[in-house]
Motif scaffolding. Sequence first.
Motif: not given
Length: 143
Positions: A133-137, A139-143
């Motif tokens: 979940s931390s990785i997905i969160d 990576s979504s902030k980098l987009s």
Amino acid sequence: MIDPFKSKELVTSALAGRNLRNQLINANLANVDTPFYKARDIEFETALVHRANEIFRENDNKELELAITEKGHQEPWKFPDPNKSTIYLRDGHLARNDGNTVDLDVETTEMSKNTVMITALDGVLRKQSNIFSSIIDASSKLS
């Protein structure tokens, strides 16, 4: 690098084995007064270790292979099979006069050990899901 999905598969398999052991212990406890009932257990740890060695590439097989010199020879078999779980009758316990082999002390001890292991495995799965979940969160902030 260790594939996190394969390690999750390993933890999930361990939980499934522990769940089945829990069901067998419950069945043993439910049949503590059933005449001629034989206590059962499951051996899944060997298959789990075998799978872990495959995943982590530590399958250093030091076993001497049996030579088959004739086509009519039977293929060698292993017990317990390192790829399968095995349900067996627990022996080593004296049967009571009614033939029942369930020992209440053994069953409650095994239930306690199994519960601790299930709790630990559940914690591992929760940590893994938090990491994903931390990785997905992130990576979504980098987009």
